[in-house]
Design a protein around this motif. Sequence first.
Motif, PDB file in Angstrom:
ATOM      1  N   GLU A 160     100.135  32.388  57.834  1.00 29.80           N
ATOM      2  CA  GLU A 160     100.578  31.852  59.229  1.00 29.80           C
ATOM      3  C   GLU A 160     101.156  30.529  59.151  1.00 29.80           C
ATOM      4  OE1 GLU A 160      99.504  31.771  63.937  1.00 29.80           O
ATOM      5  OE2 GLU A 160      98.618  33.260  62.536  1.00 29.80           O
ATOM      6  N   CYS A 161     100.429  29.707  58.159  1.00 34.88           N
ATOM      7  CA  CYS A 161     100.861  28.284  58.192  1.00 34.88           C
ATOM      8  C   CYS A 161     102.284  28.234  57.458  1.00 34.88           C
ATOM      9  CB  CYS A 161     100.010  27.710  57.323  1.00 34.88           C
ATOM     10  SG  CYS A 161      98.269  27.357  58.051  1.00 34.88           S
ATOM     11  N   PHE A 162     102.482  29.072  56.470  1.00 35.07           N
ATOM     12  CA  PHE A 162     103.674  28.995  55.674  1.00 35.07           C
ATOM     13  C   PHE A 162     104.775  29.625  56.477  1.00 35.07           C
ATOM     14  CE2 PHE A 162     101.126  27.550  52.115  1.00 35.07           C
ATOM     15  CZ  PHE A 162     102.125  26.503  51.373  1.00 35.07           C
ATOM     16  N   LEU A 163     104.394  30.689  57.129  1.00 38.75           N
ATOM     17  CA  LEU A 163     105.509  31.483  57.942  1.00 38.75           C
ATOM     18  C   LEU A 163     106.153  30.405  59.016  1.00 38.75           C
ATOM     19  CD1 LEU A 163     107.176  34.047  58.220  1.00 38.75           C
ATOM     20  CD2 LEU A 163     105.252  34.772  59.817  1.00 38.75           C
ATOM     21  N   LEU A 164     105.225  29.709  59.671  1.00 34.00           N
ATOM     22  CA  LEU A 164     105.634  28.782  60.607  1.00 34.00           C
ATOM     23  C   LEU A 164     106.611  27.667  60.264  1.00 34.00           C
ATOM     24  CD1 LEU A 164     102.270  28.234  62.839  1.00 34.00           C
ATOM     25  CD2 LEU A 164     104.426  29.385  63.667  1.00 34.00           C
ATOM     26  N   ALA A 165     106.276  27.372  58.927  1.00 33.44           N
ATOM     27  CA  ALA A 165     107.108  26.331  57.970  1.00 33.44           C
ATOM     28  C   ALA A 165     108.590  27.091  57.735  1.00 33.44           C
ATOM     29  CB  ALA A 165     106.396  25.839  56.628  1.00 33.44           C
ATOM     30  N   LYS A 212     118.981  39.061  63.475  1.00 29.68           N
ATOM     31  CA  LYS A 212     119.042  37.583  63.086  1.00 29.68           C
ATOM     32  C   LYS A 212     117.856  37.080  62.377  1.00 29.68           C
ATOM     33  CE  LYS A 212     122.372  36.761  66.994  1.00 29.68           C
ATOM     34  NZ  LYS A 212     122.308  35.823  68.397  1.00 29.68           N
ATOM     35  N   PRO A 213     118.133  36.145  61.348  1.00 31.54           N
ATOM     36  CA  PRO A 213     116.978  35.578  60.825  1.00 31.54           C
ATOM     37  C   PRO A 213     115.887  35.155  61.573  1.00 31.54           C
ATOM     38  CG  PRO A 213     119.117  34.630  59.605  1.00 31.54           C
ATOM     39  CD  PRO A 213     119.211  35.586  60.878  1.00 31.54           C
ATOM     40  N   MET A 214     116.176  34.217  62.731  1.00 32.00           N
ATOM     41  CA  MET A 214     115.068  33.828  63.675  1.00 32.00           C
ATOM     42  C   MET A 214     114.394  34.984  64.286  1.00 32.00           C
ATOM     43  SD  MET A 214     116.020  32.020  67.241  1.00 32.00           S
ATOM     44  CE  MET A 214     114.605  31.623  68.433  1.00 32.00           C
ATOM     45  N   TYR A 215     114.730  36.154  64.389  1.00 37.91           N
ATOM     46  CA  TYR A 215     114.109  37.079  65.037  1.00 37.91           C
ATOM     47  C   TYR A 215     113.361  37.998  64.026  1.00 37.91           C
ATOM     48  CZ  TYR A 215     116.534  35.434  69.102  1.00 37.91           C
ATOM     49  OH  TYR A 215     117.106  34.682  70.108  1.00 37.91           O
ATOM     50  N   PHE A 216     113.940  38.204  62.887  1.00 35.45           N
ATOM     51  CA  PHE A 216     113.274  38.674  61.732  1.00 35.45           C
ATOM     52  C   PHE A 216     111.942  38.136  61.483  1.00 35.45           C
ATOM     53  CE2 PHE A 216     112.673  38.590  57.008  1.00 35.45           C
ATOM     54  CZ  PHE A 216     112.204  39.828  56.796  1.00 35.45           C
ATOM     55  N   PHE A 217     112.112  36.801  61.446  1.00 33.21           N
ATOM     56  CA  PHE A 217     110.678  36.038  61.218  1.00 33.21           C
ATOM     57  C   PHE A 217     110.005  36.030  62.233  1.00 33.21           C
ATOM     58  CE2 PHE A 217     113.612  33.416  58.324  1.00 33.21           C
ATOM     59  CZ  PHE A 217     113.181  33.804  57.143  1.00 33.21           C
ATOM     60  N   LEU A 218     110.514  35.991  63.370  1.00 31.75           N
ATOM     61  CA  LEU A 218     109.365  36.332  64.651  1.00 31.75           C
ATOM     62  C   LEU A 218     108.851  37.678  64.778  1.00 31.75           C
ATOM     63  CD1 LEU A 218     108.479  35.412  67.247  1.00 31.75           C
ATOM     64  CD2 LEU A 218     110.540  36.141  68.386  1.00 31.75           C
ATOM     65  N   ALA A 219     109.539  38.514  64.494  1.00 31.28           N
ATOM     66  CA  ALA A 219     108.820  39.938  64.002  1.00 31.28           C
ATOM     67  C   ALA A 219     107.840  40.074  63.095  1.00 31.28           C
ATOM     68  CB  ALA A 219     110.050  41.157  63.829  1.00 31.28           C
ATOM     69  N   ASN A 220     107.853  39.246  62.025  1.00 26.25           N
ATOM     70  CA  ASN A 220     106.914  39.207  61.011  1.00 26.25           C
ATOM     71  C   ASN A 220     105.856  38.216  61.550  1.00 26.25           C
ATOM     72  OD1 ASN A 220     107.546  39.805  57.786  1.00 26.25           O
ATOM     73  ND2 ASN A 220     109.473  39.575  58.736  1.00 26.25           N
ATOM     74  N   PHE A 221     106.036  37.313  62.137  1.00 20.81           N
ATOM     75  CA  PHE A 221     104.998  36.452  62.953  1.00 20.81           C
ATOM     76  C   PHE A 221     104.175  37.227  63.792  1.00 20.81           C
ATOM     77  CE2 PHE A 221     103.427  32.980  65.807  1.00 20.81           C
ATOM     78  CZ  PHE A 221     102.829  32.282  65.130  1.00 20.81           C
ATOM     79  N   SER A 222     104.773  37.980  64.689  1.00 20.82           N
ATOM     80  CA  SER A 222     103.967  39.015  65.659  1.00 20.82           C
ATOM     81  C   SER A 222     103.226  39.989  64.771  1.00 20.82           C
ATOM     82  CB  SER A 222     105.232  39.719  66.480  1.00 20.82           C
ATOM     83  OG  SER A 222     105.427  38.746  67.295  1.00 20.82           O
ATOM     84  N   SER A 223     103.697  40.512  63.792  1.00 17.98           N
ATOM     85  CA  SER A 223     102.857  41.440  62.783  1.00 17.98           C
ATOM     86  C   SER A 223     101.883  40.783  62.247  1.00 17.98           C
ATOM     87  CB  SER A 223     103.824  42.073  61.602  1.00 17.98           C
ATOM     88  OG  SER A 223     104.923  42.562  62.303  1.00 17.98           O
ATOM     89  N   LEU A 224     101.879  39.558  61.879  1.00 14.37           N
ATOM     90  CA  LEU A 224     100.785  38.719  61.190  1.00 14.37           C
ATOM     91  C   LEU A 224      99.704  38.560  62.285  1.00 14.37           C
ATOM     92  CD1 LEU A 224      99.842  36.871  58.921  1.00 14.37           C
ATOM     93  CD2 LEU A 224     101.397  35.139  59.403  1.00 14.37           C
ATOM     94  N   GLU A 225     100.201  37.942  63.434  1.00 11.38           N
ATOM     95  CA  GLU A 225      99.152  37.881  64.679  1.00 11.38           C
ATOM     96  C   GLU A 225      98.382  39.172  64.961  1.00 11.38           C
ATOM     97  OE1 GLU A 225      99.127  34.584  64.804  1.00 11.38           O
ATOM     98  OE2 GLU A 225     100.140  33.946  66.794  1.00 11.38           O
ATOM     99  N   ILE A 226      98.930  40.211  64.894  1.00  9.74           N
ATOM    100  CA  ILE A 226      98.103  41.388  65.047  1.00  9.74           C
ATOM    101  C   ILE A 226      97.086  41.598  64.115  1.00  9.74           C
ATOM    102  CG2 ILE A 226      98.394  43.885  65.188  1.00  9.74           C
ATOM    103  CD1 ILE A 226     101.076  43.543  66.517  1.00  9.74           C
ATOM    104  N   CYS A 227      97.582  41.454  62.877  1.00  6.82           N
ATOM    105  CA  CYS A 227      96.647  41.418  61.744  1.00  6.82           C
ATOM    106  C   CYS A 227      95.523  40.224  61.749  1.00  6.82           C
ATOM    107  CB  CYS A 227      97.231  41.170  60.374  1.00  6.82           C
ATOM    108  SG  CYS A 227      98.511  42.504  60.086  1.00  6.82           S
ATOM    109  N   TYR A 228      95.949  39.228  62.195  1.00  4.35           N
ATOM    110  CA  TYR A 228      94.958  38.158  62.002  1.00  4.35           C
ATOM    111  C   TYR A 228      93.855  38.290  63.064  1.00  4.35           C
ATOM    112  CZ  TYR A 228      94.232  32.817  62.777  1.00  4.35           C
ATOM    113  OH  TYR A 228      93.647  31.884  62.752  1.00  4.35           O
ATOM    114  N   VAL A 229      94.531  38.501  64.379  1.00  2.00           N
ATOM    115  CA  VAL A 229      93.406  38.745  65.300  1.00  2.00           C
ATOM    116  C   VAL A 229      92.368  39.695  65.010  1.00  2.00           C
ATOM    117  CG1 VAL A 229      93.180  39.375  67.790  1.00  2.00           C
ATOM    118  CG2 VAL A 229      94.900  37.602  67.168  1.00  2.00           C
TER     119      VAL A 229
END
Length: 306
Positions: free
Chosen positions: A107-112, A53-70
């Motif tokens: 991350e800012c825009f993905l949260l938006a 679903k869209p919610m979990y698609f964005f959540l997976a992107n957010f988790s990928s972003l967090e791994i790269c970010y850290v």
Amino acid sequence: NMSTVIQFALLGFSDLPDLQGLLFGVFTITYIIILIGNGLLIIITWLDPALHKPMYFFLANFSSLEICYVSVTLPRILVNLWTQDGSISLLACAAQMGFFLVLAAAECFLLAVMACDRCVAVCDPLHCPLLMTPKTCLQLAVGSWASGIPLQIGQTCWIFTLHFCHSNQINHFFCDVPPILKLACEDTSVQELAVYAVALLFVGVPFMLILASYIKIICTILRLSTARGRAKAFSTCSSHLLVVILFFGSATIAYLRPKSRHSAGTDRLLSLFYTIVTPMFNPMIYSLRNKDVVAALRKLLLKKVV
């Protein structure tokens, strides 16, 4: 007669000489938790059809972003703690800053985007499949990832055209903007103004979108007839709202507070919060507060055991 610095030294946590081993252990465990937690979220959203679903698609992107970010900051911290050598070349420092700023903007825009998705799901659920199509979700995700590339890379290049001729010691654990500007031996008022403007753009605009989305969500929830319906509607948004408060709160204090209130200790503490602590807690927040994610994780673990 001006000698230009070509190598910096990250002081990191050198003011805590007796805690270097303990800090290495704590940061190593933290990094492992971040990788495993966010990695599990990516895997279960990919494997479980119920989470397509869209919610979990964005959540997976957010988790990928967090791994790269850290991964931009934490491995360097571990190397410096292990070797007790904080030296970093000017080019490597610029690369670290560039990647960090690009990923922070993403991350800012993905949260938006995630807030807008929740707004559509709660306020207009019948039209949600038509509005949040797979193509639209992909475009929003790509746009979020790419949003900061031109401006943040340009800003990084501009900062590193300054002359650094006084000291090469960065009183921080990574190449962040404020401590780098402090080392310049020329007037940096224009660069500081540009940093504020860019921070307002990449923090202020997404935050206003998030705020508008949640005002609309709250108004919709309050119009629901049953308390159970209101609780269910709000539970789908509470995890995201908590992450927004943690990330935007610490980032806003770090980048938008007056220069007179900047201190090395406070900057490091705030940076630790939004670069390491928040990414560590994000998977826990999303998994423990989301029944679908918990069910998918349980199903995956049971399948592995069987």
